[in-house]
Enzyme design. Structure first.
Site, PDB file in Angstrom:
ATOM      1  N   GLY A   8       0.819  -1.207   0.000  1.00 17.76           N
ATOM      2  CA  GLY A   8       0.000   0.000   0.000  1.00 17.76           C
ATOM      3  C   GLY A   8       0.847   1.247   0.000  1.00 17.76           C
ATOM      4  O   GLY A   8       0.577   2.203   0.743  1.00 17.76           O
ATOM      5  N   VAL A  60      -3.178  -7.063  -2.429  1.00 20.92           N
ATOM      6  CA  VAL A  60      -2.843  -7.828  -1.225  1.00 20.92           C
ATOM      7  C   VAL A  60      -4.020  -8.657  -0.717  1.00 20.92           C
ATOM      8  O   VAL A  60      -3.841  -9.550   0.115  1.00 20.92           O
ATOM      9  CB  VAL A  60      -2.329  -6.914  -0.086  1.00 20.92           C
ATOM     10  CG1 VAL A  60      -1.044  -6.216  -0.471  1.00 20.92           C
ATOM     11  CG2 VAL A  60      -3.398  -5.929   0.343  1.00 20.92           C
ATOM     12  N   ASN A  88       1.484  -2.336   5.363  1.00 24.54           N
ATOM     13  CA  ASN A  88       0.726  -1.098   5.544  1.00 24.54           C
ATOM     14  C   ASN A  88      -0.645  -1.137   4.873  1.00 24.54           C
ATOM     15  O   ASN A  88      -1.559  -0.438   5.312  1.00 24.54           O
ATOM     16  CB  ASN A  88       1.540   0.074   4.988  1.00 24.54           C
ATOM     17  CG  ASN A  88       0.722   1.329   4.832  1.00 24.54           C
ATOM     18  OD1 ASN A  88       0.359   1.982   5.805  1.00 24.54           O
ATOM     19  ND2 ASN A  88       0.394   1.679   3.581  1.00 24.54           N
ATOM     20  N   SER A 140      -4.066   0.056  13.864  1.00 23.30           N
ATOM     21  CA  SER A 140      -4.954   1.205  14.027  1.00 23.30           C
ATOM     22  C   SER A 140      -5.431   1.309  15.459  1.00 23.30           C
ATOM     23  O   SER A 140      -5.499   0.302  16.186  1.00 23.30           O
ATOM     24  CB  SER A 140      -6.170   1.051  13.101  1.00 23.30           C
ATOM     25  OG  SER A 140      -7.154   2.027  13.366  1.00 23.30           O
ATOM     26  N   TYR A 153     -13.170  -3.765  10.435  1.00 23.45           N
ATOM     27  CA  TYR A 153     -11.837  -3.153  10.470  1.00 23.45           C
ATOM     28  C   TYR A 153     -11.175  -3.381  11.829  1.00 23.45           C
ATOM     29  O   TYR A 153      -9.980  -3.710  11.912  1.00 23.45           O
ATOM     30  CB  TYR A 153     -11.977  -1.659  10.188  1.00 23.45           C
ATOM     31  CG  TYR A 153     -10.679  -0.922   9.936  1.00 23.45           C
ATOM     32  CD1 TYR A 153      -9.897  -1.196   8.812  1.00 23.45           C
ATOM     33  CD2 TYR A 153     -10.246   0.068  10.812  1.00 23.45           C
ATOM     34  CE1 TYR A 153      -8.720  -0.513   8.578  1.00 23.45           C
ATOM     35  CE2 TYR A 153      -9.065   0.768  10.583  1.00 23.45           C
ATOM     36  CZ  TYR A 153      -8.314   0.476   9.468  1.00 23.45           C
ATOM     37  OH  TYR A 153      -7.137   1.149   9.239  1.00 23.45           O
ATOM     38  N   ALA A 156     -10.005  -6.981  11.989  1.00 24.30           N
ATOM     39  CA  ALA A 156      -8.823  -7.213  11.166  1.00 24.30           C
ATOM     40  C   ALA A 156      -7.564  -6.679  11.836  1.00 24.30           C
ATOM     41  O   ALA A 156      -6.538  -7.373  11.925  1.00 24.30           O
ATOM     42  CB  ALA A 156      -9.013  -6.570   9.791  1.00 24.30           C
ATOM     43  N   LYS A 157      -7.631  -5.443  12.317  1.00 23.23           N
ATOM     44  CA  LYS A 157      -6.442  -4.835  12.924  1.00 23.23           C
ATOM     45  C   LYS A 157      -6.097  -5.481  14.266  1.00 23.23           C
ATOM     46  O   LYS A 157      -4.908  -5.639  14.598  1.00 23.23           O
ATOM     47  CB  LYS A 157      -6.653  -3.333  13.085  1.00 23.23           C
ATOM     48  CG  LYS A 157      -6.745  -2.582  11.756  1.00 23.23           C
ATOM     49  CD  LYS A 157      -5.509  -2.776  10.902  1.00 23.23           C
ATOM     50  CE  LYS A 157      -5.513  -1.895   9.665  1.00 23.23           C
ATOM     51  NZ  LYS A 157      -4.302  -2.064   8.836  1.00 23.23           N
ATOM     52  N   ILE A 186      -4.987  10.427  11.245  1.00 19.92           N
ATOM     53  CA  ILE A 186      -3.868  10.907  10.435  1.00 19.92           C
ATOM     54  C   ILE A 186      -4.423  11.514   9.151  1.00 19.92           C
ATOM     55  O   ILE A 186      -5.372  10.981   8.569  1.00 19.92           O
ATOM     56  CB  ILE A 186      -2.886   9.759  10.089  1.00 19.92           C
ATOM     57  CG1 ILE A 186      -2.456   9.002  11.358  1.00 19.92           C
ATOM     58  CG2 ILE A 186      -1.680  10.287   9.323  1.00 19.92           C
ATOM     59  CD1 ILE A 186      -1.641   9.805  12.346  1.00 19.92           C
TER      60      ILE A 186
END
Length: 242
Positions: A8, A60, A88, A140, A153, A156-157, A186
């Site tokens: 990424g 990916v 990433n 994250s 999400y 996954a993280k 960010i």
């Protein structure tokens, strides 16, 4: 030739990490999915930082593409050693779980969690042989705290965080460290739709972070000086959550 692979790497945090790896003297392998124009901008930035690199296009989320492109590159480039891997690549597809579709779950899990396994497993062999390596996973705040609307999400993280801690224990004796960085808000494409003015009130430093600030932390963990740091998750969130 010592290489750093950044998944990424065409935009946002990935681009800043590619620039940092170049400044540290690495030949940078810039993975991207489809936006060749943006990937070439990253490559130009890498060259501007005094190094060189190349583009590696594969999704990916697709284990067959990973095998076809990355494994082929490794086999064809015996003179190049991937010494640093930065996982990433990630994607969000937010929804409350009651409305979350199968494809939303699968897309996020495949891109943000399964990719860690398939990419890292391919790169790990040469690190084990050379008895040196740095693996840094970009996770994250969502994977630590959990955020509503991000069950996929967050899962996954959080999965990558668990894998980071487990893998670090498997490969530490081989001179390989495995760490993660967990960014909060960010300034990237992924946060453009957020109300920064409202959200920064919840952040002690009163602003969103910059991709370069994440890249600086990644650069430290990728350095030889960080050899006694492994299995750690470094939060980069301006004090929002610890």
């Amino acid at each position: 030739m010592k290489c750093a692979l950044v998944t990424g790497g065409s935009r946002g945090i990935g681009r800043a990490v590619c620039a940092k790896m170049a400044a540290m003297g690495y030949y940078v392998l810039i993975n991207y999915k489809s936006n060749t124009e943006e990937a070439n901008k990253t490559l130009h930035l890498v060259k501007g930082n005094g190094s060189n690199g190349e583009l590696l296009q594969f999704d990916v989320a697709d284990k067959e593409q990973i095998k076809e492109v990355l494994e082929s590159w490794i086999n064809a480039n015996g003179d190049k050693i991937i010494e640093v891997l930065i996982n990433n690549a990630g994607v969000r597809d937010d929804s409350l779980m009651v409305w979350l579709k199968d494809e939303q779950w699968d897309k996020v899990i495949n891109t943000s969690l399964n990719s860690f396994f398939y990419v890292t497993r391919l790169v790990l062999d040469s690190m084990m042989v050379n008895r040196y390596g740095r693996i840094i996973n970009v996770v994250s705040l969502s994977g630590i705290k959990g955020l509503p609307g991000q069950t996929n999400y967050s899962a996954a993280k959080a999965g990558v965080i668990g894998a980071t801690k487990a893998l670090a224990q498997e490969v530490g004796r081989s001179g390989i460290t495995v760490n993660a960085v967990a960014p909060g808000y960010i300034k990237t494409d992924m946060t453009e739709e957020l109300d920064e003015k409202e959200l920064r009130r919840t952040i002690p430093v009163n602003r969103f972070g910059l991709p370069e600030e994440v890249a600086h932390a990644v650069g430290f963990l990728a350095s030889k000086e960080a050899s006694y740091i492994t299995a750690e998750v470094l939060s980069i969130n301006g004090g929002l959550y610890s």
